[in-house]
Motif scaffolding. Structure first.
Motif, PDB file in Angstrom:
ATOM      1  N   LEU A   1      -2.313  -3.586  -4.764  1.00 20.11           N
ATOM      2  CA  LEU A   1      -1.658  -2.717  -3.660  1.00 20.11           C
ATOM      3  C   LEU A   1      -1.779  -1.181  -3.796  1.00 20.11           C
ATOM      4  O   LEU A   1      -2.117  -0.428  -2.692  1.00 20.11           O
ATOM      5  CB  LEU A   1      -0.357  -3.068  -2.925  1.00 20.11           C
ATOM      6  N   GLY A   2      -1.821  -0.827  -5.027  1.00 19.41           N
ATOM      7  CA  GLY A   2      -1.734   0.513  -5.190  1.00 19.41           C
ATOM      8  C   GLY A   2      -0.127   1.090  -5.058  1.00 19.41           C
ATOM      9  O   GLY A   2       0.013   2.386  -5.436  1.00 19.41           O
TER      10      GLY A   2
ATOM     11  N   VAL B   1       1.511   3.063  -7.892  1.00 18.20           N
ATOM     12  CA  VAL B   1       1.576   2.576  -9.089  1.00 18.20           C
ATOM     13  C   VAL B   1      -0.018   2.532  -9.417  1.00 18.20           C
ATOM     14  O   VAL B   1      -0.686   1.551  -8.903  1.00 18.20           O
ATOM     15  CB  VAL B   1       2.004   1.241  -9.344  1.00 18.20           C
ATOM     16  N   ASP B   2      -0.547   3.256 -10.278  1.00 19.67           N
ATOM     17  CA  ASP B   2      -1.854   3.170 -10.813  1.00 19.67           C
ATOM     18  C   ASP B   2      -2.258   2.084 -11.729  1.00 19.67           C
ATOM     19  O   ASP B   2      -1.468   1.397 -12.284  1.00 19.67           O
ATOM     20  CB  ASP B   2      -2.503   4.625 -11.446  1.00 19.67           C
ATOM     21  N   PRO B   3      -3.772   1.648 -11.616  1.00 17.17           N
ATOM     22  CA  PRO B   3      -3.854   0.699 -12.769  1.00 17.17           C
ATOM     23  C   PRO B   3      -3.599   1.027 -14.096  1.00 17.17           C
ATOM     24  O   PRO B   3      -3.910   2.303 -14.331  1.00 17.17           O
ATOM     25  CB  PRO B   3      -5.632   0.495 -12.415  1.00 17.17           C
ATOM     26  N   GLY B   4      -3.126   0.122 -14.848  1.00 19.41           N
ATOM     27  CA  GLY B   4      -2.723   0.572 -16.159  1.00 19.41           C
ATOM     28  C   GLY B   4      -1.400   0.966 -16.483  1.00 19.41           C
ATOM     29  O   GLY B   4      -0.977   1.358 -17.616  1.00 19.41           O
ATOM     30  N   VAL B   5      -0.599   1.219 -15.307  1.00 15.30           N
ATOM     31  CA  VAL B   5       0.691   1.928 -15.327  1.00 15.30           C
ATOM     32  C   VAL B   5       1.663   0.923 -15.342  1.00 15.30           C
ATOM     33  O   VAL B   5       1.806  -0.099 -14.401  1.00 15.30           O
ATOM     34  CB  VAL B   5       0.953   3.044 -14.111  1.00 15.30           C
TER      35      VAL B   5
ATOM     36  N   GLU C   1       2.484 -12.394  -0.297  1.00 20.85           N
ATOM     37  CA  GLU C   1       1.603 -11.442  -1.084  1.00 20.85           C
ATOM     38  C   GLU C   1       0.250 -11.272  -0.084  1.00 20.85           C
ATOM     39  O   GLU C   1      -0.079 -10.259   0.059  1.00 20.85           O
ATOM     40  CB  GLU C   1       0.923 -12.143  -2.484  1.00 20.85           C
ATOM     41  N   ALA C   2       0.206 -12.535   0.712  1.00 19.14           N
ATOM     42  CA  ALA C   2      -1.154 -12.278   1.789  1.00 19.14           C
ATOM     43  C   ALA C   2      -0.536 -11.299   2.726  1.00 19.14           C
ATOM     44  O   ALA C   2      -1.311 -10.499   3.381  1.00 19.14           O
ATOM     45  CB  ALA C   2      -1.277 -13.634   2.485  1.00 19.14           C
ATOM     46  N   GLU C   3       0.613 -11.345   3.141  1.00 19.63           N
ATOM     47  CA  GLU C   3       1.298 -10.641   4.083  1.00 19.63           C
ATOM     48  C   GLU C   3       1.010  -9.150   3.891  1.00 19.63           C
ATOM     49  O   GLU C   3       0.655  -8.057   4.548  1.00 19.63           O
ATOM     50  CB  GLU C   3       2.578 -10.776   4.730  1.00 19.63           C
ATOM     51  N   LEU C   4       1.385  -8.684   2.437  1.00 19.68           N
ATOM     52  CA  LEU C   4       1.448  -7.340   1.884  1.00 19.68           C
ATOM     53  C   LEU C   4      -0.153  -6.756   1.753  1.00 19.68           C
ATOM     54  O   LEU C   4      -0.262  -5.743   2.345  1.00 19.68           O
ATOM     55  CB  LEU C   4       2.114  -7.288   0.629  1.00 19.68           C
ATOM     56  N   ILE C   5      -1.148  -7.920   1.577  1.00 20.76           N
ATOM     57  CA  ILE C   5      -2.400  -7.370   1.511  1.00 20.76           C
ATOM     58  C   ILE C   5      -2.979  -7.068   2.554  1.00 20.76           C
ATOM     59  O   ILE C   5      -3.675  -5.974   2.993  1.00 20.76           O
ATOM     60  CB  ILE C   5      -2.936  -8.546   0.596  1.00 20.76           C
ATOM     61  N   LEU C   6      -2.515  -7.886   3.391  1.00 25.52           N
ATOM     62  CA  LEU C   6      -3.274  -7.757   4.874  1.00 25.52           C
ATOM     63  C   LEU C   6      -2.647  -6.429   5.625  1.00 25.52           C
ATOM     64  O   LEU C   6      -3.477  -5.902   6.396  1.00 25.52           O
ATOM     65  CB  LEU C   6      -3.160  -8.695   5.786  1.00 25.52           C
ATOM     66  N   ALA C   7      -1.673  -6.125   5.263  1.00 25.10           N
ATOM     67  CA  ALA C   7      -0.877  -4.932   5.734  1.00 25.10           C
ATOM     68  C   ALA C   7      -1.361  -3.517   5.187  1.00 25.10           C
ATOM     69  O   ALA C   7      -1.327  -2.567   5.740  1.00 25.10           O
ATOM     70  CB  ALA C   7       0.523  -4.940   5.751  1.00 25.10           C
ATOM     71  N   THR C   8      -1.819  -3.746   3.939  1.00 27.02           N
ATOM     72  CA  THR C   8      -2.068  -2.499   3.167  1.00 27.02           C
ATOM     73  C   THR C   8      -3.661  -2.242   3.174  1.00 27.02           C
ATOM     74  O   THR C   8      -4.070  -0.999   3.333  1.00 27.02           O
ATOM     75  CB  THR C   8      -2.008  -2.870   1.627  1.00 27.02           C
ATOM     76  N   ALA C   9      -4.460  -3.252   3.347  1.00 20.22           N
ATOM     77  CA  ALA C   9      -5.845  -3.152   3.414  1.00 20.22           C
ATOM     78  C   ALA C   9      -6.590  -2.378   4.576  1.00 20.22           C
ATOM     79  O   ALA C   9      -6.065  -2.590   5.559  1.00 20.22           O
ATOM     80  CB  ALA C   9      -6.747  -4.437   3.010  1.00 20.22           C
ATOM     81  N   CYS C  10      -7.519  -1.715   4.365  1.00 20.47           N
ATOM     82  CA  CYS C  10      -8.331  -1.064   5.569  1.00 20.47           C
ATOM     83  C   CYS C  10      -9.572  -1.761   5.703  1.00 20.47           C
ATOM     84  O   CYS C  10     -10.572  -1.590   5.097  1.00 20.47           O
ATOM     85  CB  CYS C  10      -8.363   0.487   5.329  1.00 20.47           C
TER      86      CYS C  10
END
Length: 262
Positions: free
Chosen positions: A57-58, A69-73, A26-35
């Protein structure tokens, strides 16, 4: 004001402390996605607070596609890729395929099918306005049309008798078991996408009973069920005048029930 950088190890540590079993991934995905570091920190805090990783992540990985994937979906599950595989195996190759995806959520199934079926005519529907907005974004690249409403009700009448592949990832959790779901599902995904009634098959029965009028000759309905629901799902297909069949994946613990119009 600058934000103190979080090292990858620090991100893993925060996620692990929050109870994330796959903290490294999860950390790898967050770091790759975040700006930027501010977004890294915000995403880590949201995940630590219990939001589904895909909402943080979105997006969600579904087969070869990255689905918004939006929040709540409702978050598409990887085991549902098995349902898509079965639908693709049944698709005609000599002509364009008409695909309808009911209870479409983010539109993951429709997008996966359309991406693998060049020239497919794609329609999808969901009762949840947030899901419809999200699905429209995901299906736009494939020319897909998304309708808001209950099951078949919002679909164009011209689709009757023309549908080759009908997928319906209906809610199938029994009502009294919704409270047993992981918190990230029961607290952050819409109840309408989870609760399938007393035995979990209420929506599935409605789809199976109406499907024959929409399917083309040889067209097939594909649904997912739990292992204990398989007999009821097979019976629902028969009650709808469809020829029922079961396909399973031990690896994914997936049970796909199909109903074909003769």
């Amino acid at each position: 004001m600058s934000v103190e950088p979080l090292s990858p190890a620090a991100v893993v540590g925060r996620l692990r402390a929050a109870g994330c079993v796959f903290a490294e991934d999860e950390a790898e995905l967050i770091l790759a996605t975040a700006c930027g570091q501010a977004e890294v920190l915000a995403m880590v805090e949201r995940r630590a607070a219990g939001l589904p990783l895909e909402h943080v992540l979105g997006w969600a990985q579904f087969g070869p596609l990255r689905i918004a994937v939006d929040p709540g979906v409702f978050v598409p599950r990887r085991r549902t890729e098995f349902l898509v595989e079965q639908a693709l195996a049944a698709a005609a190759t000599e002509r364009p395929t008409v695909v309808v995806d009911l209870c479409c959520g983010s539109g993951a199934l429709g997008a996966a099918l359309a991406s693998a079926l060049p020239g497919a005519e794609l329609h999808a529907a969901d009762i949840d306005p947030a899901a419809v907005r999200c699905a429209r974004r995901n299906l736009a690249p494939f020319g897909g049309r998304v309708y808001e409403g209950d099951l078949f009700a919002p679909l164009p009448r011209a689709l009757r008798g023309r549908v080759d592949i009908l997928t319906a990832n209906v809610p199938y959790v029994p009502s009294d078991e919704v409270g047993l779901l992981p918190p990230e599902a029961r607290e952050h995904e819409p109840l309408v996408a989870l609760d399938g009634g007393s035995d979990g098959l209420d929506v599935m029965r409605r789809v199976a009973l109406a499907a024959r009028d929409w399917l083309a000759p040889g067209g097939t309905l594909f649904v997912e069920a739990s292992e204990r629901q398989v007999p009821g799902a097979l019976a629902a297909m028969g009650a709808g005048g469809l020829t029922a069949h079961l396909v399973t994946s031990r690896e994914l613990y997936a049970h796909v029930v199909t109903g074909t119009r003769d």
